[in-house]
Motif scaffolding. Structure first.
Motif: not given
Length: 716
Positions: A431-434, A451-461, A464-473
């Motif tokens: 829905n236009d959200q990445k 067949v193939k069993l695929s698992t996904l984990i949403d790591i968007t947050e 974002a936290k990694d980018r914040l930590l990097f900026q803090q650093s």
């Protein structure tokens, strides 16, 4: 729809086919054995014939040899009597010629003399020309001028003369004529070295005609390609049929002795045996078919009972009466079905409970789970339905997962359809959200289909936290840098202020001199340029890395030491460097500068607790196993062993809250491991300085070097 095959029919066909196969196989093996036995007997007989002929031939040649020795020892010029006695007393010799060195007849004697006189020139005769290169010589068959018969000669040297014995093979001919085949034909014939017939009891005219068979199959299929006493089948023009036989060679004369028998008669002699075997095979087949029918009838009856029992159980009728079978194995099987119907009810309940447990587990996990075939969704858990913004699982089933993947990751996603994958990152658009996801897939079997069993984990947050930590650093590093700027600017600003105040004071009292004015202005300009260069150095540090590039590790170390020079000097820290060569790596140079700054700042903070005259840092670089090693050692007392493994975790710090955030080493770890594909670790060590031993900590950074870099200068 493919027609189902009948098990009864298959069993009956197998039994009858097996019986016929066994009968035919045994019959064929027996016939082959009879055939081979017959050939073995014939081979044995023919070899024995050849052995006898060879023995007789040796005796014959020995006689001729003795006559030649006798002549050599007793002959003298014009000794006709000696020659006459030899010819008259030896049936194997028809005549004797004495030729001089030029081939002219000097003396002779023949049982029948036809057109032969002394003085005749026989230099062109084979028996004379053949002796030129040998001490003795056996000729091939030739037309004798002595008696105008096909003849064989044996010639030998006698001083400067040549003695020629015209040899008759009647004795050998009589001997080989004894050996006959079952069709009363003679077994043996003899060829000279050129392939011309010497003896052929079956057709003596061929001898008189000096018939040459070198091009016949007796040579092309037997003598020319096989060794003596090897057997084969060859065609004979004389008999107009195939023959079976072998041959041997007389080494001294080069004659070939061939023994043979009609191959047609060999096969004919086996006919009665073959007919008997065929009759036995047919009888065996009939008996085997009757037995197969009887056995199969009993088996089919048991199969019918078994089929009736299993059908009833499959239809849920467990009260069927099981009839006892003729075969014990079927009874065991039927009893097993009886036990099975009891267990089915229990296992159905257990299976239903397990299925419910699996569904609960499938839907209670935090991960998105999708089962798909080449991207087309077959099944999914409730988390997946919610993640993809659907109201019901039915809306997700049948959808192509590729439709949700960001365009720049689609090619990677398609490649990973074909293999089991380790976790990898990609973006999904819903829905236009990445959303940034971490996914992996494994092949499984589902209802017999891969067949193939695929698992996904949403790591968007998390991203974002990694980018914040990097900026803090980065901001923490920026604070450190501002402090360093303040330290480095304090002295130049003081010089500028002093110069300006001095000029102003001297101007007010009208005591300013041009020389003093220019000197002060130069000093102000010089310190202003120093301040500008310092700004450039720190500004370069804060630039964001956009692309990976090659840079020198040692140059980065020098840049950091220059940036931190004031802070290091203010804290009375002694820094020593042991840098090995120009180590080139591929990565982000500014991020690597941040790593070094974080590591050195941590070392500086640890050294504050040490006496001012005993604060040491040494930095070493080297290459080991095609890796660049950077070690930063201090004598700050080390880190407690119980927490040393946690120092790279986010927000973990051993400092007071006012001194540290706990993200510096975490971000250093992220940069080295994630961005530069290396490793960073910490360990407690001991440092020896001026004879004293100090405890401290060693930070070790391992980075891959540039692949085409020359390592010859860094051998350790």
């Amino acid at each position: 729809m493919k027609k189902e095959k009948s098990l009864k029919k298959q069993i009956l066909i197998i039994l009858i086919s097996f019986s016929i196969f066994i009968a035919i196989s045994i019959g064929l093996i027996a016939m082959v054995n009879f055939y081979l036995s017959k050939l073995n007997i014939i081979q044995h007989n023919q070899k024995q014939v050849l052995y006898q002929i060879e023995s007789e031939m040796d005796k014959f040649l020995s006689k001729i040899s003795k006559i030649s020795f006798y002549i050599k020892g007793n002959y003298h010029q014009d000794n006709v009597t000696l020659l006459k006695n030899i010819v008259d007393t030896n049936t194997n010799i028809s005549s004797i010629l004495i030729l001089n060195k030029d081939g002219i007849i000097e003396d002779f004697y023949a049982a029948t003399n036809i057109k032969i006189y002394k003085g005749f020139d026989y230099s062109n005769q084979e028996y004379f020309k053949g002796i030129k290169e040998n001490d003795d010589y056996w000729s091939n068959v030739f037309l004798s001028t002595v008696d105008e018969e096909a003849a064989i000669s044996y010639s030998f040297r006698l001083e400067d003369k040549v003695v020629v014995l015209m040899v008759q093979l009647k004795e050998i001919s009589d001997f080989i004529s004894r050996f006959k085949n079952q069709d009363n034909t003679h077994m043996v014939k003899i060829f000279d070295s050129s392939g011309t017939v010497i003896l052929n009891p079956n057709n003596p005219d061929l001898v008189l005609q000096r018939f040459n068979e070198k091009s016949q199959k007796v040579f092309t299929h037997l003598i020319d390609i096989l060794k003596p006493y090897e057997f084969t089948i060859f065609y004979s023009n004389s008999f107009d049929e195939e023959q079976y036989g072998t041959y041997t060679s007389i080494e001294k004369t080069g004659w070939k002795i061939v023994v043979r028998e009609s191959y047609k008669l060999i096969l004919k002699s086996l006919n009665s045996i073959i007919f008997g075997m065929i009759f036995s095979i047919i009888t065996f087949i009939i008996v085997a078919v009757l037995l197969s029918l009887r056995i199969s009838r009993r088996i089919f009856r048991s199969l019918d009972d078994l089929q009736q029992t299993t059908t009833s159980i499959a239809n849920g009728n467990y009260n069927i009466e099981i009839r006892k079978s003729y075969y014990g194995e079927f009874n065991i099987l039927l009893n097993s079905f009886n036990k099975m119907k009891i267990e089915i009810d229990k296992r159905e309940d257990s299976l239903e409970a397990s299925l419910n447990s699996f569904k609960s587990l499938f839907n209670s996990t935090m991960e998105v789970i999708v089962i798909h075939d080449k991207g087309i969704c077959i099944d999914a858990n409730n988390v997946a339905v919610k993640f993809f913004k659907f109201n019901d699982k039915k809306e997700l089933i049948g959808k192509n997962l590729l439709d949700f993947v960001d365009d720049k990751y689609k090619e990677l996603f398609i490649k990973n359809y074909k293999k089991n994958t380790l976790p990898y990152e990609f973006d999904i658009i819903i829905n236009d959200q990445k959303y940034t996801c971490l996914g992996q897939g494994k092949f499984i079997k589902l209802n017999g289909k891969k067949v193939k069993l695929s698992t996904l984990i949403d790591i968007t947050e998390l991203k974002a936290k990694d980018r914040l930590l990097f900026q803090q650093s980065k901001m923490a590093s920026m604070g450190e840098m501002i402090g360093n700027i303040a330290h480095q600017w304090r002295q130049p600003l003081s010089v500028i202020s002093t110069c300006a105040s001095g000029i102003k004071l001297e101007k007010e009292i009208n005591d300013i001199k041009d020389e003093r004015l220019y000197e002060s202005l130069d000093l102000i300009v010089e310190n202003t340029q120093y301040l500008s260069k310092t700004i450039d150095d720190f500004r370069n540090f804060f630039k964001a890395d956009k692309v990976i590039e090659d840079f020198c590790v040692n140059d980065s170390i020098f840049k950091v030491l220059k940036l931190l020079k004031s802070s290091i000097q203010n804290h009375s820290i002694q820094v020593e460097t042991y840098l090995d060569g120009d180590l080139i790596i591929n990565g982000y140079p500014n991020e690597f500068l941040q790593v070094l700054i974080n590591v050195l700042n941590n070392a500086k903070d640890a050294l504050i607790s040490q006496p001012k005259n005993a604060r040491f840092i040494n930095i070493k670089t080297s290459i080991e196993n095609k890796k660049c090693i950077v070690e930063v050692n201090d004598n700050g007392g080390g880190v407690n062993e119980t927490i040393i493994s946690k120092i790279f975790e986010p927000y973990f710090t051993t400092k007071h809250k006012s001194q540290g955030t706990g993200i510096g080493l975490y971000m250093s770890h992220q940069i080295v491991v994630e961005h530069m594909k290396g490793s960073i670790s910490a360990k407690n060590t001991e440092m020896i300085k001026d004879g004293n031993i100090y405890k401290g900590c060693s930070l070790v950074i391992v980075l891959p070097i540039k692949e085409n870099q020359n390592l010859e200068d860094y051998i350790i």
